[in-house]
Design an enzyme around this catalytic site. Structure first.
Site, PDB file in Angstrom:
ATOM      1  N   THR A  71      69.489  95.607 -15.588  1.00 52.57           N
ATOM      2  CA  THR A  71      70.331  96.276 -16.754  1.00 52.57           C
ATOM      3  C   THR A  71      71.417  97.156 -16.010  1.00 52.57           C
ATOM      4  OG1 THR A  71      68.452  96.237 -18.202  1.00 52.57           O
ATOM      5  CG2 THR A  71      69.935  97.888 -18.580  1.00 52.57           C
TER       6      THR A  71
ATOM      7  N   SER B 202      76.026  91.755 -24.738  1.00 50.36           N
ATOM      8  CA  SER B 202      75.049  92.377 -25.623  1.00 50.36           C
ATOM      9  C   SER B 202      75.596  93.457 -26.773  1.00 50.36           C
ATOM     10  CB  SER B 202      73.712  92.652 -24.917  1.00 50.36           C
ATOM     11  OG  SER B 202      74.269  93.775 -24.240  1.00 50.36           O
TER      12      SER B 202
ATOM     13  N   GLU C 258      49.280 129.068 -34.073  1.00 48.49           N
ATOM     14  CA  GLU C 258      48.383 130.112 -34.778  1.00 48.49           C
ATOM     15  C   GLU C 258      48.848 131.415 -34.744  1.00 48.49           C
ATOM     16  OE1 GLU C 258      45.291 126.833 -33.177  1.00 48.49           O
ATOM     17  OE2 GLU C 258      47.403 127.515 -32.510  1.00 48.49           O
TER      18      GLU C 258
ATOM     19  N   GLY D 176      65.517  94.987 -19.588  1.00 48.14           N
ATOM     20  CA  GLY D 176      65.839  93.912 -19.948  1.00 48.14           C
ATOM     21  C   GLY D 176      64.574  92.778 -19.913  1.00 48.14           C
TER      22      GLY D 176
END
Length: 367
Positions: free
Chosen positions: A197, A169, A53, A295
């Site tokens: 991971t 992966s 504002e 994971g």
């Protein structure tokens, strides 16, 4: 009403340009309209800086008198790092204020609106409210729970696999999807993974986009403090790393990690580390949203405890197959379909060759 929707949509679009920059504050946009013309606009750019504002009225100047203010969130009514915007609006001379949604903080909701109404200003509330609530889902969750907003990001094949049986992966999803994830990292306060991971992928978990971007804090759930000292994530030159472990871990290992700049925190131990405790502590440490890129075990722990607020699932046009290929959510088996966590799809978006599905827990949507 159509004009109200049009100008509020502009205010929401303006607000969204500051994603990831205003935490812990909300995303707010403001547009001032007089005789059908925009005479002022503004956004909240960063926590501690003037609110939307303020920028809008600075641009509008005297043209604000008799105008309509469109703002995506109820003007604040309390003193924080900046003065209350409700008073500024009251003194601006606007004749009408259109607000997308009330302040979600139960302690202040409606107070800014009351200030405006008591000043004789016409106030309309609820224009594009659902869009405004989605834009500020993180802030709303923070205000109501005092916990970070948790996003679960998963990349999987069409048959629901995130890696081959041996953990490979690279890569499930395409380049466009991976790039989009980096933009998401740029918006959040923290990324969270489990020790599995870290050991399997040795990730950096930094933001890599052409503009440079912001590196969120990297969080590891590691109950046994197995994070290798030579892991890439222990290099804190570009981003901070915090490890949550249990009490009584190897003191020499902890000292070595601390010497590298890694922060180590203790959490209560049960079957695993207490995730609710960790999230509450993260919020106290200033973390307002967390991207879980873990994971199957970490993902499942968050899922079963009802701690995931938003799912972002990238589906690649691949079928991996295999009895022992890895899936995004593992953990304990359940016996009936009734135990499934029910979701509501929000959107399906093509990202390069992949699909991005965004979904929310059904109970969360209904509440």
């Amino acid at each position: 009403m159509n004009n109200d929707h049009y100008f509020m949509k502009l205010a929401l679009d303006l607000a969204s340009t500051a994603k990831g920059k205003t935490n812990p504050n909300p995303l707010v946009g403001a547009v001032i309209v007089k005789d059908g013309m925009i005479v002022g606009s503004g956004i909240h750019r960063k926590a501690g800086e003037p609110h939307a504002e303020v920028h809008a009225f600075h641009m509008a100047g005297d043209h604000a008198r008799g105008a309509t203010l469109y703002v995506t969130l109820e003007p604040c009514s309390h003193f924080g790092k900046t003065p209350p915007c409700a008073n500024l609006v009251k003194e601006s001379g606007v004749s009408r204020v259109v607000i997308a949604m009330k302040d979600p903080n139960p302690l202040v909701a409606g107070k800014g609106i009351k200030i405006l109404e008591d000043a004789g200003i016409e106030v309309v509330v609820g224009v594009l409210e659902q869009e405004a609530r989605r834009l500020n889902e993180r802030f709303i969750h923070n205000m109501l729970t005092q916990m970070p907003f948790v996003i679960s990001k998963v990349a999987m094949t069409l048959d629901g696999k995130i890696a081959a049986y041996n953990g490979d992966s690279k890569w499930v999803s395409g380049e466009a999807s991976r790039q989009k994830v980096h933009y998401l990292r740029n918006e959040v306060d923290a990324i969270l993974v489990g020790i599995g991971t870290v050991l399997a992928d040795d990730p950096m978990l930094t933001t890599r986009i052409p503009e440079g971007g912001k590196n969120p804090i990297r969080i590891i759930i590691d109950s046994g403090l197995r994070t290798p000292l030579e892991a890439k994530i222990t290099d804190c030159s570009e981003a901070e790393t915090w490890i949550f472990t249990h009490e009584g871990v190897d003191e020499e290992k902890e000292a070595a990690l601390l010497a590298k700049g890694v922060q180590v925190y203790a959490a209560p131990q049960g079957e695993g580390l207490d995730l609710s405790f960790i999230l509450k502590q993260l919020y106290e440490l200033g973390i307002t949203d967390v991207l879980v890129e873990g994971g199957g075990e970490v993902n499942s722990a968050f899922l079963r405890e009802g701690l995931i607020n938003k799912f972002q699932v990238y589906i690649a046009p691949k079928v991996l197959g295999g009895r022992h290929s890895l899936t995004p959510f593992t953990g304990k088996d359940v016996e009936t379909m009734d135990a499934a966590v029910e979701l509501e799809f929000d959107s399906v978006e093509p990202i390069g060759e992949d699909l991005l599905i965004t979904a929310y827990p059904k109970q969360q949507v209904e509440s």
